[in-house]
Write a protein that holds these residues in place. Sequence first.
Motif, short mmCIF file in Angstrom:
data_model
loop_
_atom_site.label_atom_id
_atom_site.label_comp_id
_atom_site.label_asym_id
_atom_site.label_seq_id
_atom_site.Cartn_x
_atom_site.Cartn_y
_atom_site.Cartn_z
N CYS A 206 0.84 -1.20 0.00
CA CYS A 206 0.00 0.00 0.00
C CYS A 206 0.87 1.25 0.00
CB CYS A 206 -0.90 0.03 1.24
SG CYS A 206 -2.24 -1.17 1.24
N GLN A 207 0.41 2.28 -0.65
CA GLN A 207 1.05 3.59 -0.48
C GLN A 207 0.81 4.08 0.95
OE1 GLN A 207 -0.03 6.54 -3.36
NE2 GLN A 207 0.82 5.42 -5.10
N LYS A 208 1.64 5.03 1.36
CA LYS A 208 1.54 5.57 2.72
C LYS A 208 1.10 7.04 2.70
CE LYS A 208 3.47 1.88 4.76
NZ LYS A 208 2.77 1.05 5.78
N THR A 209 0.40 7.42 3.73
CA THR A 209 0.10 8.84 3.94
C THR A 209 1.34 9.51 4.52
OG1 THR A 209 -0.68 8.55 6.20
CG2 THR A 209 -2.30 8.25 4.43
N ALA A 210 1.28 10.84 4.65
CA ALA A 210 2.40 11.57 5.25
C ALA A 210 2.65 11.11 6.68
CB ALA A 210 2.12 13.07 5.21
N ALA A 211 1.60 10.63 7.33
CA ALA A 211 1.74 10.16 8.71
C ALA A 211 2.20 8.72 8.79
CB ALA A 211 0.41 10.32 9.45
N GLY A 212 2.38 8.07 7.64
CA GLY A 212 2.86 6.69 7.64
C GLY A 212 1.77 5.64 7.65
N ASP A 213 0.50 6.04 7.51
CA ASP A 213 -0.60 5.08 7.49
C ASP A 213 -0.81 4.55 6.07
OD1 ASP A 213 -1.12 5.51 10.23
OD2 ASP A 213 -2.33 7.29 9.74
N ASP A 214 -1.28 3.30 5.99
CA ASP A 214 -1.56 2.70 4.68
C ASP A 214 -2.73 3.39 4.00
OD1 ASP A 214 0.45 0.85 4.96
OD2 ASP A 214 -0.86 -0.79 5.59
N ILE A 215 -2.59 3.61 2.69
CA ILE A 215 -3.72 4.04 1.86
C ILE A 215 -4.27 2.77 1.22
CG2 ILE A 215 -4.46 5.45 -0.09
CD1 ILE A 215 -2.04 7.24 0.43
N VAL A 216 -5.35 2.27 1.79
CA VAL A 216 -5.90 0.98 1.36
C VAL A 216 -6.90 1.22 0.22
CG1 VAL A 216 -7.16 -1.09 2.05
CG2 VAL A 216 -5.61 0.05 3.67
N PRO A 217 -6.64 0.69 -0.98
CA PRO A 217 -7.58 0.91 -2.08
C PRO A 217 -8.88 0.16 -1.84
CG PRO A 217 -5.86 -0.61 -2.74
CD PRO A 217 -5.47 -0.10 -1.39
N PRO A 218 -9.98 0.62 -2.43
CA PRO A 218 -11.26 -0.09 -2.26
C PRO A 218 -11.19 -1.48 -2.86
CG PRO A 218 -11.46 1.64 -3.91
CD PRO A 218 -10.11 1.81 -3.27
#
Length: 528
Positions: free
Chosen positions: A471-483
């Motif tokens: 997964c890509q990460k947000t600036a805060a390091g959280d996963d960007i989970v695709p639908p």
Amino acid sequence: MLATLVLLGAALAVVVYVLQPKQKQLPKGTQLPSGPPGKPLVGNLLDIPPKHSWFQFLEWSKKYGPLYSLNLAGQKHVIISTEDIANDLLRERGNLYSSRMNLPMATELLSRNLRPLLLPYGDTWRNGRKLMHNLANVSVATTYEPMQEEESIRAVRDLLRAPEKYETWFERYSAGLILRLAYSKPVVTGEEPFVRDVLAVVHTVERVASPGAYLVDTFPILMYLPYWLAPFKREGARLHNAEITLFRNLLDEGVKVGQAQPGAENFCTTWHQNREAYDLSNDHVAYVIGTLFEAGAGTTASAMASFMLAMTLHPAEFTKLQQEIDKVVGADRVPSFSDMAQLPRVRAVVKEVLRWRPVTAGGLPHMLVKDDTYEMPDGRSVFLEAGTAFHPVQWSIHREAKLYPEPDEFRPERWLDPGWPTCREPLTKFPNLQNFSAFGFGRRICPGLNIAERSLYILVSRVAWSCEISCQKTAAGDDIVPPSYDYVSGFNVQPKPFPFALKPRQQRADVVEREYQRAWGSREAKTS
């Protein structure tokens, strides 16, 4: 005024009579399939969602059973929701269930009764199918493997360099392979005019043949409208002229190139050398070969996009896939077809992707040509009327809990672990895609199955060997989970563009580049 009202009333009465389904006398001991109640005139037409209708079909199957009926403005349709019933009817009784409904827009106006996918069951269809078989059967498909290895290493190399263009690379992979096989036409960028033209034809037929796309398919009486009052006729003529001109030119070029260049034989020259054996017009042949492109290009690219989504959402499954490949192949070379017998998880992941997210989720309808009866699993005997369209809805078939426990979960183990009902051994042979429901049923099974199977195996194995996907990460390091399901609508479907992270596995980009230069370096030098 009164006369006008009388005429309108009479016209309405005629329409009501035409659209009402006519009830035949049922054979003794039989009944009609049940189904959702419809509305006057339109039946269930307005109950079907305009996109992703397979979700509604699955819900109806839970209420009305695995074989149920719909009335679409007087047209009879039956939905098949389990693999056993689909095989019983569409495969075992293929002489009755292998025809097609006439879709006026797609069959007549767009294709002029030339496209094998839409032809009724008969001599012309059988002759075209014979040619397809000779071009794409199992023994012939193995001879295409070197070309598939070349195209797959190019796709992996470009995926590593520009992962955000994954749709372009997968489309070029599948289109480039089939264009080389069919016409001996090399594809460099995937943006060549002839590539875009052929892909435009693919997308057009997917759009035009989609259920509900044109009113004339629901109300065929509209075909009697004069040309100047029927914009759909003008559109059909324009689209047909474009595609038949393209297919004719490609056929002519393929024959000439294959004859002029030693080693450049292709589908066109194979036909031309034995053309008397097929009893087909040149235009029918142009569409037969074009159909093989249609069957292989878009579907393979769509399946690969779903593979990327599955691996992004299921990192543990991706790790297991990489571990199997590393154990068999090592780190110093890319996987090849010679490894496939020892890579059952590769084959299981491909099969599970096609089950979890079928490309043709709504299935392709078959038409019954003679009245039939069928004994349901619950003991009921149902009467099935000639002229009815039967829809093997893959979304429902692939979610039958008895055959596929935890049907909404991505579980490659269902093809590998004897504890699952779909596992078969030996694992050097199984799982495979032969006769898999994702490719259709019976005599209408996808003619490009053997080519598509190999294309998916080699590219999936090489992507997993060379890439890290997450997964890509947000600036805060959280996963960007695709639908999990945000798919395009239409005849064939794939996920809309989604975010993921991809990078080369340690030291493997160099191996990919070495293999790429071996396969493509000399060609690059000639074109530079």
